[in-house]
Design an enzyme around this catalytic site. Sequence first.
Site, PDB file in Angstrom:
ATOM      1  N   GLY A  21     -11.490  -4.439  -3.129  1.00 24.84           N
ATOM      2  CA  GLY A  21     -11.025  -3.280  -3.895  1.00 24.84           C
ATOM      3  C   GLY A  21     -10.750  -3.683  -5.337  1.00 24.84           C
ATOM      4  O   GLY A  21      -9.886  -3.100  -5.998  1.00 24.84           O
ATOM      5  N   ASN A  23     -12.398  -3.154  -7.916  1.00 29.03           N
ATOM      6  CA  ASN A  23     -12.936  -2.275  -8.948  1.00 29.03           C
ATOM      7  C   ASN A  23     -11.952  -1.221  -9.430  1.00 29.03           C
ATOM      8  O   ASN A  23     -12.264  -0.442 -10.320  1.00 29.03           O
ATOM      9  CB  ASN A  23     -14.214  -1.572  -8.452  1.00 29.03           C
ATOM     10  CG  ASN A  23     -13.976  -0.694  -7.251  1.00 29.03           C
ATOM     11  OD1 ASN A  23     -13.942  -1.175  -6.135  1.00 29.03           O
ATOM     12  ND2 ASN A  23     -13.790   0.600  -7.468  1.00 29.03           N
ATOM     13  N   GLY A  25      -7.541   0.372  -9.629  1.00 30.69           N
ATOM     14  CA  GLY A  25      -6.104   0.334  -9.375  1.00 30.69           C
ATOM     15  C   GLY A  25      -5.482  -1.061  -9.394  1.00 30.69           C
ATOM     16  O   GLY A  25      -5.673  -1.840 -10.343  1.00 30.69           O
ATOM     17  N   ILE A  26      -4.733  -1.357  -8.348  1.00 25.96           N
ATOM     18  CA  ILE A  26      -3.974  -2.608  -8.263  1.00 25.96           C
ATOM     19  C   ILE A  26      -4.912  -3.819  -8.236  1.00 25.96           C
ATOM     20  O   ILE A  26      -4.629  -4.851  -8.850  1.00 25.96           O
ATOM     21  CB  ILE A  26      -3.071  -2.569  -7.005  1.00 25.96           C
ATOM     22  CG1 ILE A  26      -2.015  -1.462  -7.162  1.00 25.96           C
ATOM     23  CG2 ILE A  26      -2.414  -3.919  -6.758  1.00 25.96           C
ATOM     24  CD1 ILE A  26      -1.281  -1.102  -5.874  1.00 25.96           C
ATOM     25  N   GLY A  27      -6.034  -3.687  -7.550  1.00 23.78           N
ATOM     26  CA  GLY A  27      -6.976  -4.807  -7.465  1.00 23.78           C
ATOM     27  C   GLY A  27      -7.561  -5.160  -8.816  1.00 23.78           C
ATOM     28  O   GLY A  27      -7.683  -6.344  -9.172  1.00 23.78           O
ATOM     29  N   TYR A 175      -2.276   5.642   8.296  1.00 23.24           N
ATOM     30  CA  TYR A 175      -2.052   4.727   7.170  1.00 23.24           C
ATOM     31  C   TYR A 175      -0.896   3.770   7.481  1.00 23.24           C
ATOM     32  O   TYR A 175      -1.012   2.550   7.264  1.00 23.24           O
ATOM     33  CB  TYR A 175      -1.744   5.538   5.907  1.00 23.24           C
ATOM     34  CG  TYR A 175      -1.519   4.697   4.671  1.00 23.24           C
ATOM     35  CD1 TYR A 175      -2.550   3.951   4.102  1.00 23.24           C
ATOM     36  CD2 TYR A 175      -0.273   4.659   4.047  1.00 23.24           C
ATOM     37  CE1 TYR A 175      -2.346   3.184   2.957  1.00 23.24           C
ATOM     38  CE2 TYR A 175      -0.059   3.904   2.902  1.00 23.24           C
ATOM     39  CZ  TYR A 175      -1.101   3.166   2.361  1.00 23.24           C
ATOM     40  OH  TYR A 175      -0.888   2.406   1.224  1.00 23.24           O
TER      41      TYR A 175
HETATM   42  N1  LIG Z   1      -0.847   2.903  -5.280  1.00 25.19           N
HETATM   43  C1  LIG Z   1       0.235   2.848  -4.518  1.00 25.19           C
HETATM   44  O1  LIG Z   1       1.260   3.505  -4.791  1.00 25.19           O
HETATM   45  C2  LIG Z   1       0.259   1.962  -3.306  1.00 25.19           C
HETATM   46  C3  LIG Z   1       1.443   1.921  -2.553  1.00 25.19           C
HETATM   47  C4  LIG Z   1       1.473   1.117  -1.430  1.00 25.19           C
HETATM   48  C5  LIG Z   1       0.361   0.355  -1.084  1.00 25.19           C
HETATM   49  N2  LIG Z   1      -0.773   0.418  -1.825  1.00 25.19           N
HETATM   50  C6  LIG Z   1      -1.938  -0.394  -1.416  1.00 25.19           C
HETATM   51  O2  LIG Z   1      -2.523  -1.003  -2.525  1.00 25.19           O
HETATM   52  C7  LIG Z   1      -3.894  -1.302  -2.237  1.00 25.19           C
HETATM   53  C8  LIG Z   1      -4.747  -0.931  -3.448  1.00 25.19           C
HETATM   54  O3  LIG Z   1      -4.698   0.462  -3.606  1.00 25.19           O
HETATM   55  P1  LIG Z   1      -4.662   1.166  -5.043  1.00 25.19           P
HETATM   56  O4  LIG Z   1      -3.381   1.873  -5.140  1.00 25.19           O
HETATM   57  O5  LIG Z   1      -5.075   0.229  -6.091  1.00 25.19           O
HETATM   58  O6  LIG Z   1      -5.779   2.306  -4.809  1.00 25.19           O
HETATM   59  P2  LIG Z   1      -7.265   2.467  -5.359  1.00 25.19           P
HETATM   60  O7  LIG Z   1      -7.257   2.513  -6.843  1.00 25.19           O
HETATM   61  O8  LIG Z   1      -7.835   3.629  -4.619  1.00 25.19           O
HETATM   62  O9  LIG Z   1      -7.970   1.137  -4.880  1.00 25.19           O
HETATM   63  C9  LIG Z   1      -8.406   0.995  -3.552  1.00 25.19           C
HETATM   64  C10 LIG Z   1      -9.637   0.142  -3.559  1.00 25.19           C
HETATM   65  O10 LIG Z   1     -10.093  -0.022  -2.203  1.00 25.19           O
HETATM   66  C11 LIG Z   1     -11.485   0.182  -2.199  1.00 25.19           C
HETATM   67  N3  LIG Z   1     -11.998   0.579  -0.895  1.00 25.19           N
HETATM   68  C12 LIG Z   1     -11.702   1.676  -0.171  1.00 25.19           C
HETATM   69  N4  LIG Z   1     -12.446   1.713   0.938  1.00 25.19           N
HETATM   70  C13 LIG Z   1     -13.243   0.619   0.915  1.00 25.19           C
HETATM   71  C14 LIG Z   1     -14.243   0.120   1.764  1.00 25.19           C
HETATM   72  N5  LIG Z   1     -14.632   0.769   2.876  1.00 25.19           N
HETATM   73  N6  LIG Z   1     -14.854  -1.044   1.440  1.00 25.19           N
HETATM   74  C15 LIG Z   1     -14.520  -1.696   0.321  1.00 25.19           C
HETATM   75  N7  LIG Z   1     -13.593  -1.258  -0.542  1.00 25.19           N
HETATM   76  C16 LIG Z   1     -12.969  -0.103  -0.252  1.00 25.19           C
HETATM   77  C17 LIG Z   1     -11.696   1.277  -3.234  1.00 25.19           C
HETATM   78  O11 LIG Z   1     -13.061   1.345  -3.573  1.00 25.19           O
HETATM   79  P3  LIG Z   1     -13.706   2.724  -4.140  1.00 25.19           P
HETATM   80  O12 LIG Z   1     -13.340   2.754  -5.587  1.00 25.19           O
HETATM   81  O13 LIG Z   1     -15.157   2.533  -3.888  1.00 25.19           O
HETATM   82  O14 LIG Z   1     -13.092   3.850  -3.366  1.00 25.19           O
HETATM   83  C18 LIG Z   1     -10.807   0.773  -4.343  1.00 25.19           C
HETATM   84  O15 LIG Z   1     -11.442  -0.233  -5.078  1.00 25.19           O
HETATM   85  C19 LIG Z   1      -4.237  -0.534  -0.965  1.00 25.19           C
HETATM   86  O16 LIG Z   1      -4.279  -1.423   0.121  1.00 25.19           O
HETATM   87  C20 LIG Z   1      -3.060   0.418  -0.791  1.00 25.19           C
HETATM   88  O17 LIG Z   1      -2.807   0.740   0.546  1.00 25.19           O
HETATM   89  C21 LIG Z   1      -0.854   1.205  -2.941  1.00 25.19           C
END
Ligand SMILES: NC(=O)c1ccc[n+]([C@@H]2O[C@H](COP(=O)([O-])OP(=O)(O)OC[C@H]3O[C@@H](n4cnc5c(N)ncnc54)[C@H](OP(=O)(O)O)[C@@H]3O)[C@@H](O)[C@H]2O)c1
Length: 302
Positions: A21, A23, A25-27, A175
């Site tokens: 991930g 590409n 957000g947090i990643g 989730y």
């Molecule tokens: N943001 C928050 O408030 C929050 C709170 C608690 C935990 N988290 C955790 O933080 C982590 C990162 O999330 P984020 O907030 O940065 O959200 P995000 O911006 O949606 O990033 C999620 C990443 O996961 C990728 N992904 C989803 N399905 C996938 C798949 N089948 N194969 C490969 N990659 C896939 C997405 O790719 P695409 O761009 O192609 O969709 C995107 O790069 C997650 O595990 C989430 O549960 C976030």
Amino acid sequence: MAHWTPDDIPDQTGRTALITGGNSGIGLETASVLAARGARVILAGRDQTKLDTAVDVVRAAAPEAETETLLLDLSDLASVRSAAQRIAETETIDLLFNNAGVMNLPTRLTTRDGFEMTVGTNHLGHFAFDAQIWPAVRRSAAARVVTVSAIAARWPIGKLDDLMSENSYRGMTAYAKSKRANIVYTLELARRTAHTDVEAFVIHPGSAMTGLQQHGTTTLTRLLTPLAERLLMGSAAGAAWPSLYAATSPDVTTGEFIGPAGRDQTSGTPKPAKLPKDAVDTELGARLWADSERLTEVTFKP
Ligand SMILES: NC(=O)c1ccc[n+]([C@@H]2O[C@H](COP(=O)([O-])OP(=O)(O)OC[C@H]3O[C@@H](n4cnc5c(N)ncnc54)[C@H](OP(=O)(O)O)[C@@H]3O)[C@@H](O)[C@H]2O)c1
């Protein structure tokens, strides 16, 4: 360290970080900061165009950065296998971030292999990926695996029965199960790697408006989201702090759960956080490991 910030990250030159991930957000934030500290970063994701755009973002933050991309769809075990094979054959991975995730899918979808999509992506995909890239992790003299969970892991969801939500499905319950599985998996990984050079951490990032909230598309959430973002949610940059801290701080111990220690635990300096009550159950850890091996048909002996 009382008030850790990313400025405390030591030089990462010579270390390679792989971020699922990566590409978005947090990643993407995690990758950018590590690249700016000298790490070589491998951004893994399911869309080459998004990965290429993300590389531009990393290079803007770190013009000298060495970057690679890896096509990886965690909801497809064949994709996981071929991506992992490339890494296992050629790389040394010092920092592995199991970061990708989906949340709150409105209906029960299934992965290509028939798993409920949320658990299939957030836990089983990462389990199979980690197992198959493990030779690359073991090549590192001091590897860390950081798995990104969430506060939702503390919800009262029992002991991961009905992992595939076959009996009943709700988006946020699925989730919470996946994020509880991230913790149970990490604690079991820490036990199984206790006498090796690998350390395992699980973090919760607090909350930040990222791509993650895209699936909650009721009219109410669409109306409230901008307000919630302004009032309640932090930035993706701040939400990357626990991952960065777990990956680079000398003050952490394998098996720790780390999250932001500020108000409401949504932001602030990363510190050890309270584990969900059932997560430390060693029988549950062994059962989830065995179930994950059986479902993915991948043996994982770290
Ligand atoms: N943001 C928050 O408030 C929050 C709170 C608690 C935990 N988290 C955790 O933080 C982590 C990162 O999330 P984020 O907030 O940065 O959200 P995000 O911006 O949606 O990033 C999620 C990443 O996961 C990728 N992904 C989803 N399905 C996938 C798949 N089948 N194969 C490969 N990659 C896939 C997405 O790719 P695409 O761009 O192609 O969709 C995107 O790069 C997650 O595990 C989430 O549960 C976030």
